[in-house]
Design an enzyme around this catalytic site. Structure first.
Site: not given
Ligand code: NDP
Length: 496
Positions: A178, A253, A287, A389
């Site tokens: 996903k 992660e 990250c 963050e």
């Molecule tokens: P999310 O953590 O929400 O998204 C990461 C993945 O998880 C996406 O594929 C998202 O899908 C999916 N997801 C979200 N909610 C659920 C759920 N309840 N069940 C299953 N899958 C889920 O990232 P955001 O885009 O909302 O970013 C939020 C914050 O996260 C950023 O501001 C940043 O601080 C951090 N981040 C950290 C990353 C890293 O590399 N560790 C990468 C990206 C963000 P969908 O996009 O469709 O919601």
């Protein structure tokens, strides 16, 4: 029909329209224009993908392919990714606005995950236990878990997928992916290569759509054995709770607020570059961003002056232009989040030394989502700008006096993904790298990653490790097999 390219989910070896018949728009962050439509899948697509993966795991060709054959398929996929690296990188840039330079380096490097784990596939060996029971033979087998769910974010979609997909397949599992709703297209393009490599139908599937709609349906599915997630700490905690209900394994992660520590014996020009790469590379959307820069008192003024001068030269622009150094922010919510943290820092009394707001001008094209490279001095570690963050090009500089104080500040945080140390003293490097509570520590370098080296977080930065030999264990379960060599069966009422 809009006439835009449409991307369907990939289920059981076919690109199929979503059950809902609905699509959502995907936007190029630099042009701010919709460039494609992606299927808005729901729980029924999620179910179809998991059932296809389960069928492929239990029947058909995949379980019949031996470990050496699995390895060969992975290596073939690696070759195809290498041949198509430019095209894949361009899909990533169109979706996430990161630099073509960065995405091309990543896409050219991704094949190594498939070569490395392809090589490891037929080296998953059990052991014969020199068991203490008479007339008994005991050995272990390391078996795949079943259907692995890979949930990936928008910042480095294919690289972060490779961390999960290559070991999961090498271990003999099947996979449902996903991708983030913002960056689905490169993963779907990758499926063309998966098919071309010759993976049987259903071994790799992709379901697109929104986390709360389709992501959670996948996590909840009874036939998913394990969830591998990269993303924000909040979503990660939700996924972990949902997985726990089904007693599923989880690799997480998550976020970071990594300390990048510059000691007074550092080579200043190198450390300046290290600080820049820690926060402005990838527009800070990583990250492992070194978003807390700890600078020792004796060099503070000189170092910060040089850093600000260097940061002023960072070229914003079109991410497809190889001369660009800082691109747009990937998503509108992320843009808003970064600006709101800049506000928070100003209200907290941090001193804005550079940037501090939205960027506009000819170099930002039609994108309304550029943020100026921003540096705050005079930050204390209790401020929100030091603890939370931001995931953007916003640096917080904290002054320290002694090594002990540096370690105390570095560890006084909920996260523990990475840390940087800049010093010419080997003693200091060893002592501080042991004392910092983080999954990765870099000395006189920053943002180095390899398929060979374990990666993951301490504390709220995650659970489990990706990359390296040990990560294949995350995709295996151990079975202990007992064989009696006795001529008769002993007293059945007593444990043997
Ligand atoms: P999310 O953590 O929400 O998204 C990461 C993945 O998880 C996406 O594929 C998202 O899908 C999916 N997801 C979200 N909610 C659920 C759920 N309840 N069940 C299953 N899958 C889920 O990232 P955001 O885009 O909302 O970013 C939020 C914050 O996260 C950023 O501001 C940043 O601080 C951090 N981040 C950290 C990353 C890293 O590399 N560790 C990468 C990206 C963000 P969908 O996009 O469709 O919601």
């Amino acid at each position: 029909m809009s006439g835009l390219p449409r991307f369907n989910p990939y289920i059981n070896g076919e690109s199929v329209p979503p059950a809902t018949g609905q699509y959502f728009e995907t936007v190029n962050p630099y042009t701010a224009k919709v460039w494609a439509e992606v299927a808005r899948c729901d729980a029924s697509d999620a179910n179809a993908a998991v059932e296809a993966a389960w069928k492929a795991f239990t029947t058909g060709d995949w379980p019949k392919i031996n470990a050496t054959g699995r390895g060969a398929l992975l290596r073939k996929l690696g070759d195809l990714i290498a041949e198509n690296a430019q095209e894949l990188a361009e899909y990533e840039v169109r979706d996430n606005g990161k630099l073509i330079n960065e995405m091309l380096v990543q896409c050219k490097y991704i094949p190594q995950w498939f070569y490395y784990y392809g090589g490891l596939a037929d080296k998953i060996e059990g052991s014969v236990i020199p068991i203490d029971k008479a007339e008994m033979f005991n050995f272990t087998r390391h078996e795949p878990l079943g259907v692995i769910l890979c949930i990936t974010p928008w910042n480095s979609p294919l690289l972060l997928l490779a961390f999960k997909l290559a070991p999961a397949l090498a271990a003999g599992n099947t996979v449902v992916i996903k991708p983030s709703e913002f960056t689905s297209t490169s993963t779907l393009k990758l499926m063309e290569l998966v098919e071309k490599a010759g993976f049987p139908r259903g071994v790799v599937n992709v379901v697109t759509g929104f986390g709360a709609e389709v992501g959670s349906a996948l996590v909840d599915h009874a036939k998913v054995a394990k969830v591998c997630f990269t993303g924000g700490t909040e979503s990660g905690a939700m996924v972990y709770q949902a997985a726990a209900k089904g007693l599923k394994g989880c690799t997480l992660e998550l976020g970071g607020k990594s300390p990048n520590i510059v000691f007074d014996d550092a080579v200043i020009d190198d450390a300046v570059k290290g600080a820049i790469s820690g926060i402005f590379a990838a527009t800070g959307q990583t990250c492992i961003a070194g978003s807390r820069l700890l600078v020792q008192d004796g060099i503070y003024d000189e170092f910060v002056a040089k850093l600000v001068e260097f940061a002023k030269t960072a070229r914003m622009g079109n991410p497809m232009d190889t001369a660009t150094q800082v691109g747009p922010v990937t998503t509108p919510p992320q843009y808003q989040k970064i600006l709101s943290y800049i506000d928070v820092a100003k209200k907290e009394g941090a001193q804005c030394l550079l940037g501090g707001g939205p960027a506009s001008g000819p170099e930002t094209g039609d994108s309304p989502w550029f943020v100026q490279p921003t540096i705050f001095g005079g930050v204390t570690n209790t401020m929100r700008i030091a603890q939370e963050e931001v995931f953007g090009p916003v640096l917080s500089i904290i002054r320290f006096k002694t090594d002990e104080e540096a370690v105390e500040i570095a560890n006084d945080i909920a996260f523990g993904l990475a840390a940087g140390i800049w010093t010419q003293s080997i003693k200091r490097a060893l002592k501080v790298s042991a004392a910092v509570r983080a999954g990765t520590v870099w000395v006189n370098t920053y943002r180095s990653l390899s398929y060979m080296s374990p990666f993951g977080g301490y504390k709220k930065s995650g659970l489990g490790r990706e990359n390296g030999i040990e990560s294949i264990r995350e995709f295996l379960q151990t079975k202990s097999v007992w064989i009696s060599t006795a001529n008769d069966v002993p007293n059945p009422f007593v444990m043997r």
